[in-house]
Motif scaffolding. Structure first.
Motif, PDB file in Angstrom:
ATOM      1  N   TYR A   1       0.710  -1.362   0.115  1.00  8.37           N
ATOM      2  CA  TYR A   1      -0.022  -0.031   0.183  1.00  8.37           C
ATOM      3  C   TYR A   1       0.842   1.376  -0.036  1.00  8.37           C
ATOM      4  N   ALA A   2       1.739   1.180   0.788  1.00  8.31           N
ATOM      5  CA  ALA A   2       2.821   2.419   1.092  1.00  8.31           C
ATOM      6  C   ALA A   2       3.724   2.610  -0.449  1.00  8.31           C
ATOM      7  N   THR A   3       3.903   1.562  -1.032  1.00 11.05           N
ATOM      8  CA  THR A   3       4.466   1.705  -2.421  1.00 11.05           C
ATOM      9  C   THR A   3       3.837   2.309  -3.257  1.00 11.05           C
ATOM     10  N   ILE A   4       2.349   1.813  -3.496  1.00 13.99           N
ATOM     11  CA  ILE A   4       1.324   2.454  -4.453  1.00 13.99           C
ATOM     12  C   ILE A   4       1.182   3.914  -4.167  1.00 13.99           C
ATOM     13  N   ALA A   5       1.058   4.105  -2.720  1.00 12.63           N
ATOM     14  CA  ALA A   5       0.708   5.698  -2.526  1.00 12.63           C
ATOM     15  C   ALA A   5       2.003   6.677  -2.642  1.00 12.63           C
ATOM     16  N   ARG A   6       3.308   5.991  -2.632  1.00  9.04           N
ATOM     17  CA  ARG A   6       4.483   6.839  -2.816  1.00  9.04           C
ATOM     18  C   ARG A   6       4.692   6.873  -4.540  1.00  9.04           C
ATOM     19  N   LEU A   7       4.290   5.802  -5.295  1.00 10.43           N
ATOM     20  CA  LEU A   7       4.510   6.213  -6.800  1.00 10.43           C
ATOM     21  C   LEU A   7       3.588   6.723  -7.254  1.00 10.43           C
ATOM     22  N   GLY A   8       2.297   6.825  -6.728  1.00  9.73           N
ATOM     23  CA  GLY A   8       0.958   7.561  -7.226  1.00  9.73           C
ATOM     24  C   GLY A   8       0.380   6.720  -8.367  1.00  9.73           C
ATOM     25  N   GLY A   9       0.888   5.526  -8.590  1.00 13.09           N
ATOM     26  CA  GLY A   9       0.254   4.676  -9.519  1.00 13.09           C
ATOM     27  C   GLY A   9       0.419   3.340  -9.426  1.00 13.09           C
ATOM     28  N   VAL A  10       0.018   2.427 -10.086  1.00 16.09           N
ATOM     29  CA  VAL A  10       0.413   0.777  -9.980  1.00 16.09           C
ATOM     30  C   VAL A  10       0.852   0.291 -11.195  1.00 16.09           C
ATOM     31  N   PRO A  11       1.971  -0.451 -11.010  1.00 11.14           N
ATOM     32  CA  PRO A  11       2.782  -1.304 -12.019  1.00 11.14           C
ATOM     33  C   PRO A  11       1.685  -2.477 -12.310  1.00 11.14           C
TER      34      PRO A  11
ATOM     35  N   ALA B   1       2.833   5.984 -17.456  1.00  7.14           N
ATOM     36  CA  ALA B   1       2.393   4.615 -17.869  1.00  7.14           C
ATOM     37  C   ALA B   1       1.684   3.788 -16.849  1.00  7.14           C
ATOM     38  N   LEU B   2       1.966   4.264 -15.563  1.00  3.86           N
ATOM     39  CA  LEU B   2       1.428   3.481 -14.424  1.00  3.86           C
ATOM     40  C   LEU B   2      -0.210   3.381 -14.348  1.00  3.86           C
ATOM     41  N   ARG B   3      -0.934   2.331 -14.058  1.00  2.00           N
ATOM     42  CA  ARG B   3      -2.189   2.307 -13.871  1.00  2.00           C
ATOM     43  C   ARG B   3      -2.750   3.235 -12.824  1.00  2.00           C
ATOM     44  N   PRO B   4      -3.740   3.902 -12.929  1.00  3.65           N
ATOM     45  CA  PRO B   4      -3.990   4.849 -11.868  1.00  3.65           C
ATOM     46  C   PRO B   4      -4.685   4.118 -10.642  1.00  3.65           C
ATOM     47  N   VAL B   5      -4.195   4.827  -9.707  1.00  2.00           N
ATOM     48  CA  VAL B   5      -4.487   4.390  -8.184  1.00  2.00           C
ATOM     49  C   VAL B   5      -6.027   4.185  -8.057  1.00  2.00           C
ATOM     50  N   GLY B   6      -6.906   5.170  -8.208  1.00  2.63           N
ATOM     51  CA  GLY B   6      -8.182   5.066  -7.944  1.00  2.63           C
ATOM     52  C   GLY B   6      -8.503   5.805  -6.569  1.00  2.63           C
ATOM     53  N   ASN B   7      -9.278   5.103  -5.709  1.00  2.00           N
ATOM     54  CA  ASN B   7      -9.754   5.661  -4.274  1.00  2.00           C
ATOM     55  C   ASN B   7      -8.910   4.809  -3.413  1.00  2.00           C
TER      56      ASN B   7
END
Length: 400
Positions: A169-179, A286-292
Protein backbone atom coordinates in the motif's frame (compact mmCIF):
# COMPACT_ATOMS: atom_id res chain seq x y z
CA UNK A 1 77.77 -28.32 -34.36
CA UNK A 2 79.79 -28.44 -31.17
CA UNK A 3 79.56 -32.24 -31.12
CA UNK A 4 80.65 -32.53 -34.76
CA UNK A 5 83.65 -30.35 -33.95
CA UNK A 6 84.29 -32.37 -30.73
CA UNK A 7 84.21 -29.12 -28.75
CA UNK A 8 82.59 -28.77 -25.35
CA UNK A 9 80.46 -25.60 -25.33
CA UNK A 10 80.60 -22.82 -22.77
CA UNK A 11 77.41 -23.48 -20.80
CA UNK A 12 77.54 -20.10 -19.04
CA UNK A 13 77.82 -18.22 -22.35
CA UNK A 14 74.84 -20.11 -23.86
CA UNK A 15 72.88 -19.47 -20.65
CA UNK A 16 73.44 -15.71 -20.96
CA UNK A 17 72.60 -15.58 -24.67
CA UNK A 18 69.35 -17.58 -24.48
CA UNK A 19 68.18 -16.78 -20.96
CA UNK A 20 68.30 -20.41 -19.82
CA UNK A 21 69.83 -21.71 -16.64
CA UNK A 22 73.31 -23.12 -17.25
CA UNK A 23 72.39 -26.33 -15.44
CA UNK A 24 69.56 -26.86 -17.93
CA UNK A 25 72.01 -26.32 -20.79
CA UNK A 26 74.34 -28.89 -19.24
CA UNK A 27 71.49 -31.41 -18.92
CA UNK A 28 70.59 -30.93 -22.60
CA UNK A 29 74.22 -31.49 -23.58
CA UNK A 30 74.31 -34.67 -21.51
CA UNK A 31 71.01 -35.85 -23.09
CA UNK A 32 72.50 -35.47 -26.58
CA UNK A 33 70.52 -32.32 -27.37
CA UNK A 34 67.13 -33.65 -26.29
CA UNK A 35 64.95 -32.16 -23.56
CA UNK A 36 66.13 -33.67 -20.28
CA UNK A 37 63.63 -35.93 -18.51
CA UNK A 38 61.66 -34.29 -15.66
CA UNK A 39 60.68 -36.72 -12.96
CA UNK A 40 57.99 -34.36 -11.72
CA UNK A 41 56.15 -34.42 -15.04
CA UNK A 42 56.13 -38.16 -15.10
CA UNK A 43 54.79 -38.40 -11.57
CA UNK A 44 51.13 -39.36 -11.36
CA UNK A 45 48.84 -36.91 -9.56
CA UNK A 46 47.34 -38.09 -6.28
CA UNK A 47 43.96 -36.92 -7.64
CA UNK A 48 44.14 -39.15 -10.75
CA UNK A 49 42.36 -42.15 -9.11
CA UNK A 50 39.42 -39.85 -8.29
CA UNK A 51 39.22 -38.14 -11.68
CA UNK A 52 35.73 -39.41 -12.57
CA UNK A 53 34.47 -38.38 -9.13
CA UNK A 54 35.97 -34.91 -9.53
CA UNK A 55 34.41 -34.50 -12.99
CA UNK A 56 30.98 -35.52 -11.65
CA UNK A 57 31.17 -33.07 -8.76
CA UNK A 58 32.45 -30.26 -11.01
CA UNK A 59 29.30 -30.54 -13.16
CA UNK A 60 26.99 -29.80 -10.21
CA UNK A 61 25.34 -26.34 -10.26
CA UNK A 62 26.83 -23.87 -7.79
CA UNK A 63 29.78 -26.10 -6.88
CA UNK A 64 33.23 -24.65 -6.09
CA UNK A 65 36.71 -26.11 -6.26
CA UNK A 66 37.08 -25.54 -2.53
CA UNK A 67 33.90 -27.54 -1.98
CA UNK A 68 35.21 -30.41 -4.14
CA UNK A 69 38.51 -30.46 -2.25
CA UNK A 70 36.76 -30.50 1.11
CA UNK A 71 34.51 -33.35 -0.04
CA UNK A 72 37.45 -35.44 -1.29
CA UNK A 73 39.31 -34.98 1.99
CA UNK A 74 36.23 -36.14 3.86
CA UNK A 75 35.38 -39.04 1.53
CA UNK A 76 38.98 -40.35 1.22
CA UNK A 77 40.76 -39.57 4.50
CA UNK A 78 43.42 -42.25 3.97
CA UNK A 79 44.40 -41.19 0.44
CA UNK A 80 46.84 -38.53 1.63
CA UNK A 81 45.53 -35.98 -0.85
CA UNK A 82 47.52 -32.75 -1.29
CA UNK A 83 46.15 -29.26 -0.74
CA UNK A 84 43.68 -27.07 -2.60
CA UNK A 85 46.25 -25.56 -4.99
CA UNK A 86 47.23 -29.03 -6.19
CA UNK A 87 43.59 -29.78 -7.00
CA UNK A 88 43.17 -26.57 -9.02
CA UNK A 89 46.35 -27.40 -10.96
CA UNK A 90 45.10 -30.95 -11.64
CA UNK A 91 41.72 -29.67 -12.86
CA UNK A 92 43.30 -27.01 -15.06
CA UNK A 93 45.80 -29.47 -16.58
CA UNK A 94 43.05 -31.98 -17.39
CA UNK A 95 40.50 -29.45 -18.62
CA UNK A 96 37.98 -30.03 -15.82
CA UNK A 97 35.87 -26.88 -15.55
CA UNK A 98 33.41 -25.90 -12.82
CA UNK A 99 29.73 -25.80 -13.76
CA UNK A 100 27.57 -27.48 -16.40
CA UNK A 101 29.03 -28.42 -19.81
CA UNK A 102 29.28 -25.46 -22.14
CA UNK A 103 30.24 -23.03 -19.39
CA UNK A 104 28.11 -20.91 -17.09
CA UNK A 105 24.48 -20.33 -17.98
CA UNK A 106 24.05 -16.97 -19.72
CA UNK A 107 21.76 -14.36 -18.19
CA UNK A 108 21.20 -11.65 -20.81
CA UNK A 109 19.80 -8.36 -19.57
CA UNK A 110 16.02 -8.25 -19.92
CA UNK A 111 14.16 -4.96 -20.17
CA UNK A 112 10.43 -4.28 -19.86
CA UNK A 113 8.38 -1.35 -21.19
CA UNK A 114 7.39 1.55 -18.91
CA UNK A 115 4.73 0.82 -16.29
CA UNK A 116 4.74 -2.94 -16.78
CA UNK A 117 6.89 -4.51 -14.07
CA UNK A 118 7.94 -3.82 -10.48
CA UNK A 119 10.29 -6.13 -8.57
CA UNK A 120 10.21 -6.36 -4.76
CA UNK A 121 11.90 -8.23 -1.93
CA UNK A 122 12.90 -7.91 1.74
CA UNK A 123 16.23 -6.75 3.12
CA UNK A 124 15.92 -8.85 6.25
CA UNK A 125 17.18 -8.83 9.84
CA UNK A 126 18.91 -5.44 9.86
CA UNK A 127 20.18 -4.16 13.17
CA UNK A 128 21.17 -0.58 14.09
CA UNK A 129 21.61 1.35 17.33
CA UNK A 130 20.48 4.98 17.68
CA UNK A 131 22.25 7.86 19.39
CA UNK A 132 20.95 6.75 22.80
CA UNK A 133 22.17 3.18 22.38
CA UNK A 134 18.72 1.66 21.75
CA UNK A 135 19.02 -1.23 19.29
CA UNK A 136 16.46 -1.54 16.48
CA UNK A 137 15.96 -4.83 14.67
CA UNK A 138 13.99 -4.26 11.48
CA UNK A 139 13.44 -5.13 7.83
CA UNK A 140 13.26 -2.96 4.72
CA UNK A 141 10.78 -3.61 1.92
CA UNK A 142 12.62 -2.81 -1.32
CA UNK A 143 10.78 -2.22 -4.60
CA UNK A 144 12.08 -1.00 -7.96
CA UNK A 145 10.32 -0.04 -11.19
CA UNK A 146 12.11 -2.01 -13.89
CA UNK A 147 12.11 0.62 -16.63
CA UNK A 148 13.12 3.76 -14.75
CA UNK A 149 14.86 1.98 -11.81
CA UNK A 150 12.86 4.21 -9.42
CA UNK A 151 13.24 2.66 -5.95
CA UNK A 152 10.98 2.63 -2.89
CA UNK A 153 12.31 1.58 0.53
CA UNK A 154 9.76 1.03 3.33
CA UNK A 155 10.68 0.46 6.98
CA UNK A 156 8.96 -2.56 8.56
CA UNK A 157 9.29 -4.20 11.97
CA UNK A 158 8.17 -7.59 10.64
CA UNK A 159 7.84 -9.34 7.29
CA UNK A 160 4.59 -11.25 7.67
CA UNK A 161 1.46 -11.04 5.55
CA UNK A 162 0.13 -7.91 7.28
CA UNK A 163 3.54 -6.23 6.92
CA UNK A 164 3.75 -7.11 3.22
CA UNK A 165 0.30 -5.70 2.43
CA UNK A 166 1.10 -2.55 4.42
CA UNK A 167 4.32 -2.07 2.42
CA UNK A 168 2.53 -2.70 -0.87
CA UNK A 169 0.00 0.00 0.00
CA UNK A 170 2.81 2.40 0.93
CA UNK A 171 4.59 1.69 -2.37
CA UNK A 172 1.46 2.46 -4.40
CA UNK A 173 0.90 5.66 -2.43
CA UNK A 174 4.51 6.78 -2.99
CA UNK A 175 4.53 6.01 -6.71
CA UNK A 176 1.11 7.51 -7.30
CA UNK A 177 0.24 4.65 -9.65
CA UNK A 178 0.20 0.86 -10.02
CA UNK A 179 2.58 -1.23 -12.18
CA UNK A 180 0.77 -4.14 -13.84
CA UNK A 181 3.17 -6.93 -12.75
CA UNK A 182 4.88 -7.33 -9.36
CA UNK A 183 7.69 -9.90 -9.46
CA UNK A 184 9.25 -11.54 -6.41
CA UNK A 185 10.35 -14.90 -4.99
CA UNK A 186 8.41 -17.45 -2.93
CA UNK A 187 8.58 -15.50 0.34
CA UNK A 188 6.70 -16.88 3.35
CA UNK A 189 4.27 -13.94 3.38
CA UNK A 190 3.11 -15.03 -0.09
CA UNK A 191 3.47 -18.80 -0.05
CA UNK A 192 2.69 -20.87 3.06
CA UNK A 193 3.64 -24.51 3.62
CA UNK A 194 0.74 -26.62 4.93
CA UNK A 195 0.84 -29.58 7.30
CA UNK A 196 0.96 -31.89 4.28
CA UNK A 197 4.12 -30.15 3.04
CA UNK A 198 2.39 -28.59 0.04
CA UNK A 199 2.88 -24.93 -0.82
CA UNK A 200 -0.20 -22.72 -0.98
CA UNK A 201 -0.56 -19.09 -1.91
CA UNK A 202 -1.68 -16.71 0.84
CA UNK A 203 -5.08 -15.59 -0.40
CA UNK A 204 -5.14 -12.22 1.39
CA UNK A 205 -2.13 -10.85 -0.47
CA UNK A 206 -3.35 -11.98 -3.89
CA UNK A 207 -6.83 -10.63 -3.12
CA UNK A 208 -5.30 -7.23 -2.20
CA UNK A 209 -3.33 -7.30 -5.47
CA UNK A 210 -6.52 -7.94 -7.43
CA UNK A 211 -8.30 -5.07 -5.68
CA UNK A 212 -5.34 -2.76 -6.35
CA UNK A 213 -5.19 -3.77 -10.02
CA UNK A 214 -1.89 -5.64 -10.33
CA UNK A 215 -0.74 -9.25 -10.74
CA UNK A 216 1.84 -10.94 -8.50
CA UNK A 217 4.29 -13.16 -10.38
CA UNK A 218 6.62 -15.56 -8.60
CA UNK A 219 10.04 -16.27 -10.09
CA UNK A 220 11.68 -19.68 -9.99
CA UNK A 221 13.23 -20.71 -6.63
CA UNK A 222 17.00 -20.17 -6.31
CA UNK A 223 17.12 -17.85 -9.33
CA UNK A 224 17.90 -14.37 -7.91
CA UNK A 225 19.02 -13.13 -11.34
CA UNK A 226 15.33 -13.20 -12.41
CA UNK A 227 14.73 -10.21 -10.14
CA UNK A 228 18.24 -8.83 -10.41
CA UNK A 229 17.14 -5.19 -10.43
CA UNK A 230 15.76 -5.36 -6.88
CA UNK A 231 18.64 -7.59 -5.74
CA UNK A 232 20.95 -4.66 -6.48
CA UNK A 233 19.08 -2.65 -3.83
CA UNK A 234 21.20 -4.36 -1.18
CA UNK A 235 24.21 -2.23 -2.12
CA UNK A 236 22.17 0.91 -1.46
CA UNK A 237 20.65 -0.36 1.78
CA UNK A 238 24.11 -1.32 3.06
CA UNK A 239 24.72 2.43 3.32
CA UNK A 240 22.43 2.42 6.36
CA UNK A 241 25.41 1.07 8.34
CA UNK A 242 26.89 4.57 8.25
CA UNK A 243 23.92 5.83 10.32
CA UNK A 244 24.89 3.66 13.31
CA UNK A 245 24.49 5.92 16.37
CA UNK A 246 23.52 8.91 14.20
CA UNK A 247 19.70 8.83 14.45
CA UNK A 248 17.16 9.21 17.25
CA UNK A 249 14.37 6.67 17.72
CA UNK A 250 12.27 4.86 15.16
CA UNK A 251 11.29 8.07 13.42
CA UNK A 252 14.95 8.94 12.93
CA UNK A 253 15.55 5.49 11.47
CA UNK A 254 12.72 6.03 8.98
CA UNK A 255 14.32 9.35 7.98
CA UNK A 256 17.68 7.62 7.45
CA UNK A 257 16.04 5.07 5.13
CA UNK A 258 14.35 7.93 3.25
CA UNK A 259 17.76 9.62 2.75
CA UNK A 260 19.20 6.41 1.31
CA UNK A 261 16.20 6.11 -1.01
CA UNK A 262 16.64 9.68 -2.24
CA UNK A 263 20.33 9.07 -2.91
CA UNK A 264 19.58 5.85 -4.83
CA UNK A 265 17.04 7.65 -7.02
CA UNK A 266 19.28 10.67 -7.64
CA UNK A 267 22.43 8.75 -8.67
CA UNK A 268 23.04 8.05 -12.37
CA UNK A 269 22.16 4.45 -13.20
CA UNK A 270 24.96 2.53 -14.98
CA UNK A 271 22.56 0.87 -17.45
CA UNK A 272 20.27 3.77 -18.39
CA UNK A 273 22.84 6.55 -17.98
CA UNK A 274 20.23 8.69 -16.23
CA UNK A 275 19.03 9.17 -12.62
CA UNK A 276 15.90 7.07 -11.86
CA UNK A 277 14.03 10.14 -10.61
CA UNK A 278 14.24 11.73 -14.08
CA UNK A 279 13.13 8.62 -15.95
CA UNK A 280 10.32 8.12 -13.45
CA UNK A 281 8.72 11.35 -14.64
CA UNK A 282 8.17 9.58 -17.98
CA UNK A 283 7.21 6.19 -16.55
CA UNK A 284 4.68 7.62 -14.10
CA UNK A 285 2.26 8.35 -16.96
CA UNK A 286 2.37 4.65 -17.94
CA UNK A 287 1.33 3.41 -14.48
CA UNK A 288 -2.24 2.32 -13.87
CA UNK A 289 -4.23 4.99 -11.95
CA UNK A 290 -4.61 4.25 -8.24
CA UNK A 291 -8.26 5.13 -7.93
CA UNK A 292 -9.72 5.52 -4.45
CA UNK A 293 -7.05 5.02 -1.76
CA UNK A 294 -9.76 4.80 0.90
CA UNK A 295 -11.20 1.73 -0.81
CA UNK A 296 -7.71 0.26 -1.04
CA UNK A 297 -7.31 0.68 2.74
CA UNK A 298 -10.52 -1.30 3.18
CA UNK A 299 -8.91 -4.09 1.16
CA UNK A 300 -6.11 -4.16 3.74
CA UNK A 301 -8.31 -4.69 6.80
CA UNK A 302 -11.22 -3.34 8.84
CA UNK A 303 -11.36 0.47 8.65
CA UNK A 304 -12.73 2.81 11.33
CA UNK A 305 -12.84 6.52 10.50
CA UNK A 306 -12.20 9.00 13.31
CA UNK A 307 -13.64 12.43 12.54
CA UNK A 308 -11.35 14.33 14.92
CA UNK A 309 -8.33 13.20 16.94
CA UNK A 310 -8.80 14.27 20.60
CA UNK A 311 -6.20 16.13 22.65
CA UNK A 312 -5.30 12.87 24.42
CA UNK A 313 -3.79 11.76 21.06
CA UNK A 314 -5.62 8.41 21.44
CA UNK A 315 -7.90 6.92 18.78
CA UNK A 316 -10.09 3.81 19.17
CA UNK A 317 -11.16 0.92 16.95
CA UNK A 318 -13.13 -2.11 18.15
CA UNK A 319 -12.38 -1.38 21.80
CA UNK A 320 -8.60 -1.02 21.26
CA UNK A 321 -6.76 2.28 21.58
CA UNK A 322 -3.59 3.56 19.95
CA UNK A 323 -1.73 6.85 20.11
CA UNK A 324 -0.90 9.13 17.19
CA UNK A 325 1.58 12.00 16.76
CA UNK A 326 0.74 15.42 18.17
CA UNK A 327 0.28 16.93 14.68
CA UNK A 328 -2.83 14.74 14.22
CA UNK A 329 -4.83 16.49 16.99
CA UNK A 330 -8.05 17.92 15.59
CA UNK A 331 -7.70 16.21 12.21
CA UNK A 332 -9.57 13.23 10.69
CA UNK A 333 -7.78 9.88 10.50
CA UNK A 334 -8.55 6.29 9.50
CA UNK A 335 -7.64 3.32 11.72
CA UNK A 336 -7.04 0.04 9.88
CA UNK A 337 -7.17 -3.13 11.99
CA UNK A 338 -5.40 -5.98 10.26
CA UNK A 339 -6.62 -9.59 10.59
CA UNK A 340 -3.44 -10.33 12.55
CA UNK A 341 -4.43 -7.77 15.21
CA UNK A 342 -2.01 -4.95 14.35
CA UNK A 343 -3.40 -1.43 13.97
CA UNK A 344 -2.38 1.32 11.52
CA UNK A 345 -3.47 4.93 11.55
CA UNK A 346 -3.55 6.93 8.31
CA UNK A 347 -3.92 10.69 7.93
CA UNK A 348 -4.43 12.03 4.40
CA UNK A 349 -3.17 8.69 3.07
CA UNK A 350 0.04 8.80 5.14
CA UNK A 351 0.83 6.10 7.72
CA UNK A 352 1.34 8.11 10.91
CA UNK A 353 1.19 5.41 13.62
CA UNK A 354 1.43 1.64 14.03
CA UNK A 355 0.61 -0.60 16.98
CA UNK A 356 1.46 -4.27 17.36
CA UNK A 357 -1.07 -6.64 19.00
CA UNK A 358 -0.87 -6.49 22.78
CA UNK A 359 1.36 -3.39 22.82
CA UNK A 360 0.52 -0.43 25.13
CA UNK A 361 -1.81 2.13 23.63
CA UNK A 362 0.62 5.01 24.10
CA UNK A 363 3.74 4.95 21.97
CA UNK A 364 6.55 6.29 24.22
CA UNK A 365 7.68 8.68 21.46
CA UNK A 366 4.16 10.11 21.13
CA UNK A 367 3.82 10.49 24.90
CA UNK A 368 7.18 12.25 25.20
CA UNK A 369 6.17 14.59 22.37
CA UNK A 370 2.96 15.43 24.22
CA UNK A 371 4.88 16.31 27.42
CA UNK A 372 7.24 18.76 25.72
CA UNK A 373 6.61 22.36 26.76
CA UNK A 374 4.41 21.53 29.77
CA UNK A 375 4.91 24.27 32.34
CA UNK A 376 4.42 21.97 35.32
CA UNK A 377 7.07 19.63 33.97
CA UNK A 378 10.08 21.96 33.88
CA UNK A 379 13.34 21.25 32.05
CA UNK A 380 14.02 17.70 33.24
CA UNK A 381 14.57 14.51 31.26
CA UNK A 382 11.41 14.21 29.14
CA UNK A 383 12.07 10.62 28.07
CA UNK A 384 12.58 9.44 31.65
CA UNK A 385 9.48 11.27 32.93
CA UNK A 386 7.41 9.90 30.02
CA UNK A 387 8.54 6.36 30.81
CA UNK A 388 7.66 6.80 34.49
CA UNK A 389 4.20 8.12 33.68
CA UNK A 390 3.56 5.31 31.21
CA UNK A 391 4.39 2.77 33.92
CA UNK A 392 1.79 4.36 36.18
CA UNK A 393 -0.77 4.35 33.37
CA UNK A 394 -0.06 0.69 32.65
CA UNK A 395 -0.76 -0.14 36.27
CA UNK A 396 -3.99 1.85 36.39
CA UNK A 397 -5.55 1.53 32.98
CA UNK A 398 -4.61 -1.93 31.79
CA UNK A 399 -4.27 -1.36 28.06
CA UNK A 400 -3.01 2.17 28.68
Amino acid sequence: MYREASIKPNFSDISRRYGVDRHTVAKCWAADGCEPPDGRRERRSAFEPFREEIEAKAALPGITKAGIHQYLAWAHPDAGLPGYNALTQFMRKNGIAIGPPGGPEPHPRFETPPGLQLQFDWKEAMRLADAGGEVFEFNVFAAVLCWSRRRVFVYSRGKGTDDLIRCMYATIARLGGVPLEWLTDNMSALVAVGADGRRRRVGRVFSFAEDAGFEIKLCRPRSPQTKGKVESSNRFLSRLRAFEGEFVGEEGLREAIARVEDAANSAVNETTGMPPCRLFMQEKDALRPVGNMALLREAMGDVVRVAKVPSTMLVSAHGEKMSVPRRCIGRPVSVVTMPGGSMDCYMAGELVAHREPGAPAYDPAHYAEAMEGKRWFGDGDIAAAAAANLELLDGIGGSL
